[in-house]
Scaffold this motif. Structure first.
Motif, PDB file in Angstrom:
ATOM      1  N   CYS A 238      34.878  51.649  40.853  1.00 24.68           N
ATOM      2  CA  CYS A 238      34.629  52.588  39.762  1.00 24.68           C
ATOM      3  C   CYS A 238      35.901  53.381  39.450  1.00 24.68           C
ATOM      4  CB  CYS A 238      33.496  53.544  40.129  1.00 24.68           C
ATOM      5  SG  CYS A 238      31.852  52.820  39.988  1.00 24.68           S
ATOM      6  N   ASP A 239      35.995  53.841  38.222  1.00 22.42           N
ATOM      7  CA  ASP A 239      37.182  54.580  37.802  1.00 22.42           C
ATOM      8  C   ASP A 239      37.430  55.804  38.674  1.00 22.42           C
ATOM      9  OD1 ASP A 239      37.049  52.725  35.785  1.00 22.42           O
ATOM     10  OD2 ASP A 239      36.666  54.166  34.172  1.00 22.42           O
ATOM     11  N   GLU A 240      36.351  56.466  39.104  1.00 22.16           N
ATOM     12  CA  GLU A 240      36.476  57.736  39.820  1.00 22.16           C
ATOM     13  C   GLU A 240      36.754  57.571  41.318  1.00 22.16           C
ATOM     14  OE1 GLU A 240      33.416  58.164  36.482  1.00 22.16           O
ATOM     15  OE2 GLU A 240      33.914  56.702  38.048  1.00 22.16           O
ATOM     16  N   PRO A 325      33.071  52.876  34.837  1.00 19.99           N
ATOM     17  CA  PRO A 325      32.874  54.287  35.188  1.00 19.99           C
ATOM     18  C   PRO A 325      31.551  54.436  35.941  1.00 19.99           C
ATOM     19  CG  PRO A 325      33.513  54.049  32.887  1.00 19.99           C
ATOM     20  CD  PRO A 325      33.217  52.667  33.389  1.00 19.99           C
TER      21      PRO A 325
END
Length: 352
Positions: A238-240, A325
């Motif tokens: 995931c991006d985070e 995301p």
């Protein structure tokens, strides 16, 4: 509280920088439950992450703590020489193979003072007095287990829920008593089998963890009786997430097998097979000594983009992960789970 979340999805705590406040907050804000990984962090660093999470959302969250085990005195001279040789490839020296308690008690006091809504424990069980104090401040206590025997011990310790980890899971195995004679530290039981065996013996809600990357996987464990599905590998890309670029690239390539190893930390863990893992299949059972010993090597390899000396933790189904995301992944997983459950229900309708 976990059973009451709008979406029964939990982002697993992944120590070493992968779990970030941003990832946890995105999952909680989407209706699931985000976790901060307290393992390896100082008390001050964990406090900062809790503050960062709360600045992002007012939703509930969890913190995971590593319970220190008994110190094993093992002759590490030979293994230290191997690590020194590997570390020298990137111009660093091996770390000190020292034992520590991961500042466990200080961080336990912190989560009590911060009134963290959910506190989970891995590698061991908290003392009953600590469980009682967590209950006094309204926290739910989760014990991570791999067998019915461990589940019974967790119930006796006062846990509210059990996080049942199957052998498919990436990262460290959660065995309570690591048996040096066994590659997995204990019996290797698949997730669905573990859920069935544990629910037959212990009357506590279970969270399912291990190899879950698709909504149909979530539907399967909910159908098996879990109150929630805990996903780690699925959130790695995931991006985070704080996953290193080199590990992201190896996950995206999807070419490597996974295996259980003690090579990097001294405790059994599942990761992508690379040179260091393959060359050190006989690594001794000495955690956290080996983790401290290999830390400089792993750090230098990460900076150099060298996947052969990194602990590339990932579950068996890592090749099916999707770089999205976190909020979007939550939406996709939820929709897939609903579709899978609808399809199963349709297939069980009596034939005309």
């Amino acid at each position: 509280m976990i059973a009451e979340r709008g979406i029964p999805l939990i982002a697993a705590p992944m120590a070493g920088g992968v779990s970030t406040p941003e990832l946890a907050a995105a999952v909680s804000a989407a209706g699931g439950l985000g976790f901060l990984a307290g393992g390896y962090l100082s008390e001050e660093a964990l406090a900062a992450q809790i503050a960062d999470f709360r600045a992002l959302t007012s939703e509930p969250f969890g913190v995971n703590l590593f319970v220190p085990g008994e110190r094993r005195d093992v002759d590490l001279a030979d293994y230290r020489a191997r690590v020194e040789a590997a570390a020298a490839r990137h111009g660093v020296v091996a770390g000190s193979p020292s034992w520590d308690d991961d500042t466990y008690l200080a961080k336990a006091e912190l989560v009590i003072a911060e009134r963290v809504p959910v506190v989970s424990f891995t590698f061991g069980l908290p003392e009953r007095s600590l469980v009682d104090r967590l209950h006094e401040v309204g926290a739910e206590v989760v014990a991570t287990v791999t067998t019915p025997q461990e589940a019974r011990a967790a119930a006796n310790a006062g846990a509210d829920l059990l996080c049942v980890q199957g052998m498919e899971a990436g990262g460290h195995r959660a065995v309570l008593n690591d048996d040096p004679a066994l590659v997995g530290g204990g019996p290797l039981i698949g997730l669905l089998a573990a859920i069935r065996l544990i629910r037959a013996e212990v009357d506590l809600p279970v969270i399912a963890a291990g190899g879950l990357v698709h909504g149909a996987d979530v539907a399967a464990v909910l159908s098996a009786g879990a109150v929630a599905a805990q996903l780690g590998t699925a959130f790695l890309v995931c991006d985070e997430a704080g996953t290193q670029p080199t590990q992201r690239a190896e996950i995206a390539a999807g070419r490597r097998e996974t295996a259980l190893t003690r090579a990097f930390s001294g405790r059994p863990a599942r990761g992508l097979v690379n040179r260091f893992l393959a060359e050190n299949a006989d690594a001794p059972a000495a955690y956290p000594q080996l983790n401290n010993l290999t830390k400089p090597m792993r750090g230098a390899a990460g900076k150099a983009g060298d996947p052969e000396l990194l602990s590339l933790w990932a579950g068996q189904t890592y090749a099916q992960t999707r770089p999205l995301p976190a909020a979007e992944l939550m939406r996709v997983l939820t929709e897939e789970a609903r579709q899978a459950l609808d399809l199963a229900a349709a297939r069980l309708q009596p034939q005309a």
